[in-house]
Design an enzyme around this catalytic site. Structure first.
Site, PDB file in Angstrom:
ATOM      1  CG  HIS A   1      31.803  52.168  42.033  1.00  0.00           C
ATOM      2  ND1 HIS A   1      31.234  50.960  42.325  1.00  0.00           N
ATOM      3  CD2 HIS A   1      32.757  51.904  41.116  1.00  0.00           C
ATOM      4  CE1 HIS A   1      31.834  49.997  41.639  1.00  0.00           C
ATOM      5  NE2 HIS A   1      32.761  50.554  40.897  1.00  0.00           N
ATOM      6  CG  PHE A   2      28.545  52.673  38.771  1.00  0.00           C
ATOM      7  CD1 PHE A   2      29.556  53.191  37.981  1.00  0.00           C
ATOM      8  CD2 PHE A   2      28.639  51.363  39.195  1.00  0.00           C
ATOM      9  CE1 PHE A   2      30.630  52.396  37.603  1.00  0.00           C
ATOM     10  CE2 PHE A   2      29.708  50.574  38.829  1.00  0.00           C
ATOM     11  CZ  PHE A   2      30.705  51.083  38.032  1.00  0.00           C
TER      12      PHE A   2
END
Length: 154
Positions: free
Chosen positions: A60-61
Site C-alpha cells: 500500500h503502495f
C-alpha cells in the site's frame, strides 16, 4: 490529569508497556505508541509513529507508501478506547469499535509522519455504548476526523 504545555517535548503519561496493559491490541494492530494525556471518561491524546517497516507498506503502495485510511481510523479508535474502557463504575468486558460517522481524510499519511490523535468523549449510554470525537494531525495539520462509536461485549 497530566497535560503538556505546547512547548514541552512529548513525554509519556503512558508508555508502550502500560498501553499494552490497558488495550488488548498487539502487533501488528497495536497502533498507539505513547499517550500524552489521559483523563478516563473525558479525553486522551496519543502518538502513533508511522514507520516504513510496518507490514501494510509492502502493498500500500509499492513505490509510494501511504498509511491506509482504515488504519488511521483504527488508531483513533484505540485512543478512544482508552477513554471508554478506563472509566470507573463500568461493567467489565471488552469495548469494541462499533461504528463511525462523518469520517473525512484530509491529507495522506506516509512513513516518517507522527500522528497526534486527540479523542474526547461525547456520550455514554446505559454504561454500554460510547461515542467519541476524534482527530488525527501530522505537524499540526488535520489528516483525519470523525465520530467513533463503541459497544461493550460481555
Amino acid at each position: 490529569m497530566t497535560v503538556l504545555a505546547s512547548n514541552d517535548p512529548p513525554t509519556a503519561v503512558l508508555n508502550a508497556e502500560q498501553i499494552m496493559g490497558l488495550l488488548p491490541h498487539r502487533y501488528p494492530f497495536a497502533l498507539v505508541d505513547r499517550v500524552l494525556e489521559h483523563v478516563p471518561g473525558e479525553r486522551a491524546v496519543a502518538l502513533k509513529n508511522v514507520t516504513f517497516n510496518e507490514p501494510q507498506f509492502q502493498g500500500h503502495f509499492p513505490g509510494r507508501p501511504l498509511m491506509p485510511g482504515v488504519l488511521i481510523v483504527e488508531a483513533m479508535a484505540q485512543v478512544g478506547g482508552l477513554i471508554v474502557t478506563q472509566m470507573p463504575d463500568l461493567p467489565k468486558g471488552l469495548f469494541v469499535f462499533a461504528g463511525i460517522d462523518g469520517v473525512r481524510f484530509r491529507r495522506p499519511v506516509v512513513p516518517g509522519d507522527q500522528l497526534r490523535i486527540t479523542c474526547e468523549l461525547l456520550s455514554l449510554k446505559r454504561k454500554r455504548f460510547g461515542k467519541v470525537k476524534a482527530e488525527a494531525t501530522v505537524d499540526g495539520q488535520l489528516v483525519c476526523s470523525g465520530e467513533l462509536m463503541f459497544s461493550l461485549v460481555d
